[in-house]
Design an enzyme around this catalytic site. Structure first.
Site, mmCIF file in Angstrom:
data_model
loop_
_atom_site.group_PDB
_atom_site.id
_atom_site.type_symbol
_atom_site.label_atom_id
_atom_site.label_comp_id
_atom_site.label_asym_id
_atom_site.label_seq_id
_atom_site.Cartn_x
_atom_site.Cartn_y
_atom_site.Cartn_z
ATOM 1 N N GLU A 256 6.956 -33.750 -6.288
ATOM 2 C CA GLU A 256 6.031 -32.878 -5.557
ATOM 3 C C GLU A 256 6.743 -31.554 -5.462
ATOM 4 O OE1 GLU A 256 3.108 -33.710 -4.659
ATOM 5 O OE2 GLU A 256 3.224 -35.864 -4.962
ATOM 6 N N CYS A 295 3.991 -26.219 1.253
ATOM 7 C CA CYS A 295 3.734 -26.350 -0.188
ATOM 8 C C CYS A 295 2.254 -26.139 -0.485
ATOM 9 C CB CYS A 295 4.172 -27.724 -0.659
ATOM 10 S SG CYS A 295 3.458 -29.056 0.301
#
Ligand code: NAP
Length: 669
Positions: A256, A295
């Site tokens: 990720e 993010c």
């Protein structure tokens, strides 16, 4: 001075000689020392695989789900201790809520989904039974079992609690021991939550370990049964996934990483519409929550050319009202970046963006301090020619406005990010939503569409939810997490099992089609949940169906459909030989045949799955029911759910109806 410790092979190990000082992003003072120069990673892997793995696999999936739920509730009860530390990371209480309570809620939801959607046994069933032979004596079924190694979970600095829990919960639910490696900068908050879990005594020995600091030769020791789940920058992901040992062993590597997420303003969202206001509100929040260190934060705002000035005006006005300050002050709406180094990094990346875009807003109320940063808004007039705005992640309160011609162009620009975690669209026009999603979905792990109808309950562009997958293709890492049971399966191995019905039943813990089971020792309605055995079967007495029954049922219920009432019309229908019994009449008579009426362990009928009427039943036919225990699922200490395989047969032993009946049954008689 905080001294977060590693936890290896059952012992806390304090910071070693090479520990580094961690400075406050608010004052610059040293607040912690953290590092790991004294860890035996071989012993750590041995403890996980020899002690933790077997202990977790000795529990079944629902036992592990109860354990994860208890852990989350324990953390919830102690969350104020975590909130007390949270401002040291530069985060406000609201930022901390996403991290701390968001993490707890994620663990709770994953545990709940495991109990609702996975079997109450050691083996997960993936999909249904496959009939692999003509007469049904050879079947196939996909199962999933825990991987035999260890899950190494490496997390970014921005969500020290959520980052740990959103990965730890799925791995523990799967039955895999975990080594957690938080980012050093905020490791003291992760360690506080981790220490609570160890102190709680809820976890078996070996289930969890913590590395505060460097990972030494840990990754060089991994093999084919291990998993690395990484969250952080694309550069670190590339370094770690290129580890020769990981490549040679085929170790699962979930990444990720950073992402140039785009929010799109629909062409219908004119100033004054609810969608325009929602866009401005969410865009401002995504820039500033966690000081933009998310993010999923909106980095690119794609707006119709004619609307660019209105968006700049509305966003600037909203952002200028933002109060930036000490994260411990309840009046503060935006705290600091995580460190002075991160501030320098954000400034360098913003300079790259500034080469292609003009700064149209900069907050002028930023206090002095090592890591305070000003929200900045840029406008890129030629987004087709630009590169940095689509490829440079400034991990702070920075975003760029990109004007587009139409919704197709908006999708082209959004996809220029090379793969993102999330894109959002603000529109009330279903055609716009459909056009955007079909063009953009291949490039974005999640697409969030907000409008006036769902705004009050919508969870926000930036919130990964445990129910939905989190991750994205390409630039975003190509990994996937969460998404309910999907997130648990990353830590399990899928295997295709083939064999006879009885063998498949024994392996899966669920009665397979074609497995005749065994005659029940007593009427199954007189047997408690704990006493019932998979495959226990009764065959009821027969019952004849008359024309009177059909007419009575038709008048009583009002269902006078011609196939039950008019012989000639029924014969003209390709499915019926003449008047036939109602399907619901057959079901009702079936219940009358297998129910044992007196009070007993069966508490309630809670539903019915997969009902199929296979053959018409005509007046004069006789039916009876075969009822078998297919599956058992404990729900509480008092009762569990029994799924019964019910087959209604006619006088020629042909199945006329099939279904799965669900009942709640008392655990003991
Ligand atoms: P980072 O510098 O890449 O670090 C991430 C993690 O990797 C940290 O735990 C770090 O530990 C560790 N690490 C670094 N080098 C390593 C090595 N050689 N061996 C083993 N571990 C190593 O990222 P970050 O600065 O913490 O986080 C910011 C980035 O993460 C941003 O780019 C952001 O977009 C991304 N992010 C992505 C997601 C997502 O879900 N996709 C979520 C959050 C953040 P140390 O701290 O000890 O160096």
């Amino acid at each position: 001075m905080l001294t977060p410790s590693s936890y290896i092979a059952g012992h806390f190990i304090g910071p070693g000689k090479a520990a580094q000082a961690i400075e406050s992003p608010v004052t610059g003072d040293a607040i912690a020392r953290a590092g790991s120069d004294n860890i035996d990673f071989g012993a750590s892997i041995d403890w996980a695989t020899a002690t933790g793995g077997p202990a977790l696999r000795a529990m079944n999936i629902h036992d592990r789900a109860r354990m994860v739920k208890a852990l989350a509730l324990m953390l919830d009860a102690r969350k104020e201790e975590l909130y007390a530390i949270n401002p040291l990371t530069g985060a406000t209480r609201k930022d901390g809520w996403i991290d701390i309570e968001g993490g707890i809620m994620t663990a709770l939801t994953m545990a709940s989904k495991a109990r609702r959607e996975m079997p109450d046994g050691p083996v997960h069933l993936d999909g249904g039974v496959e009939r692999l032979s003509r007469s049904g004596t050879f079947l196939g079924r996909h199962i999933a079992v825990p991987l035999r190694g260890v899950a190494v979970q490496i997390n970014a600095f921005n969500f020290p609690v959520w980052g740990m829990l959103e990965k730890l919960a799925p791995a523990l639910l799967a039955g895999m021991p975990v080594i957690v490696k938080p980012a050093t900068q905020t490791s003291y908050l992760t360690e506080a939550a981790f220490r609570m879990m160890v102190e709680s005594g809820l976890l078996p020995e070996g289930a969890v370990q913590l590395v505060v600091g460097r990972t030494g030769d840990l990754l060089d020791r991994l093999g084919p049964q291990d998993v690395v789940s990484f969250t952080g920058s694309a550069a670190t992901a590339l370094t770690l996934r290129s580890n020769p040992r990981i490549l040679a062993s085929g170790t699962r590597f979930i990444a990720e990483q950073d992402s140039l997420n785009a929010a799109v303003l629909g062409p219908d969202a004119l100033p004054g519409t609810p969608e325009f206001d929602l866009f401005v509100k969410e865009a401002a929040a995504e820039m500033t929550v966690k000081s933009g260190q998310k993010c999923t934060a909106i980095r690119r705002m794609i707006v119709p050319q004619a609307r660019a000035d209105a968006v700049i005006g509305a966003l600037s006005e909203r952002l200028s009202r933002l109060r930036i300050g000490d994260p411990a002050d309840p009046e503060t709406r935006m705290g600091t970046l995580v460190s002075a180094a991160q501030k320098a990094e954000v400034a360098a990346r913003a300079a790259e963006i500034a080469a292609e875009a003009k700064c149209v807003f900069r907050h002028d109320g930023v206090p002095d301090g090592p890591a305070f940063a000003a929200p900045e808004l840029y406008l890129c007039r030629d987004p087709d020619a630009a590169h940095a705005v689509h490829g440079t992640e400034a991990f702070g309160p920075i975003a760029t406005i990109l004007p587009c011609r139409d919704i197709a162009h908006a999708a082209v620009l959004a996809n220029r990010g090379g793969g993102s975690l999330v894109s959002s669209l603000f529109t009330h026009d279903p055609a716009v939503a459909r056009a955007y999603v079909t063009e953009a979905a291949a490039w974005h792990g999640r697409i969030y569409v907000n409008d006036r109808d769902c705004a009050a309950e919508a969870t926000g562009h930036g919130s990964p939810l445990p129910h939905m997958i989190h991750g994205g293709p390409g630039r975003a890492g190509g990994g996937e997490e969460l998404g309910g049971v999907r997130g648990i399966l990353h830590y399990m191995a899928r295997s295709a099992v083939q064999g006879s019905p009885a063998i498949v039943s024994a392996i899966t813990g669920e009665l397979a089609p074609g497995d005749a089971g065994n005659a029940a020792p007593a009427h199954p309605f007189r047997r408690s949940f704990d006493a019932l055995v998979i495959g226990e079967t009764i065959l009821t007495a027969p019952r004849a169906i008359t024309l009177d029954d059909i007419e009575h049922f038709a008048k009583f219920t009002g269902d006078t459909f011609y196939a039950h009432m008019d012989d000639e019309a029924a014969r003209a229908n390709p499915f019926f030989p003449g008047r036939v019994a109602h399907g619901y009449l057959i079901l009702s008579f079936a219940a009358g045949l297998f129910v044992d009426p007196e009070p007993g362990p069966v508490l309630a009928n809670t539903g019915l799955n997969g009902l199929r009427f296979l053959k018409p039943v005509s007046p004069g036919d006789t039916i009876r029911v075969q009822l078998s225990v297919r599956r058992k699922t404990r729900r509480t200490d008092q009762y569990g759910e029994v799924a019964w395989a019910a087959t209604v047969l006619n006088q020629a032993e042909e199945p006329v109806a099939e279904y799965e009946l669900l009942t709640m049954v008392a655990r003991s008689a």
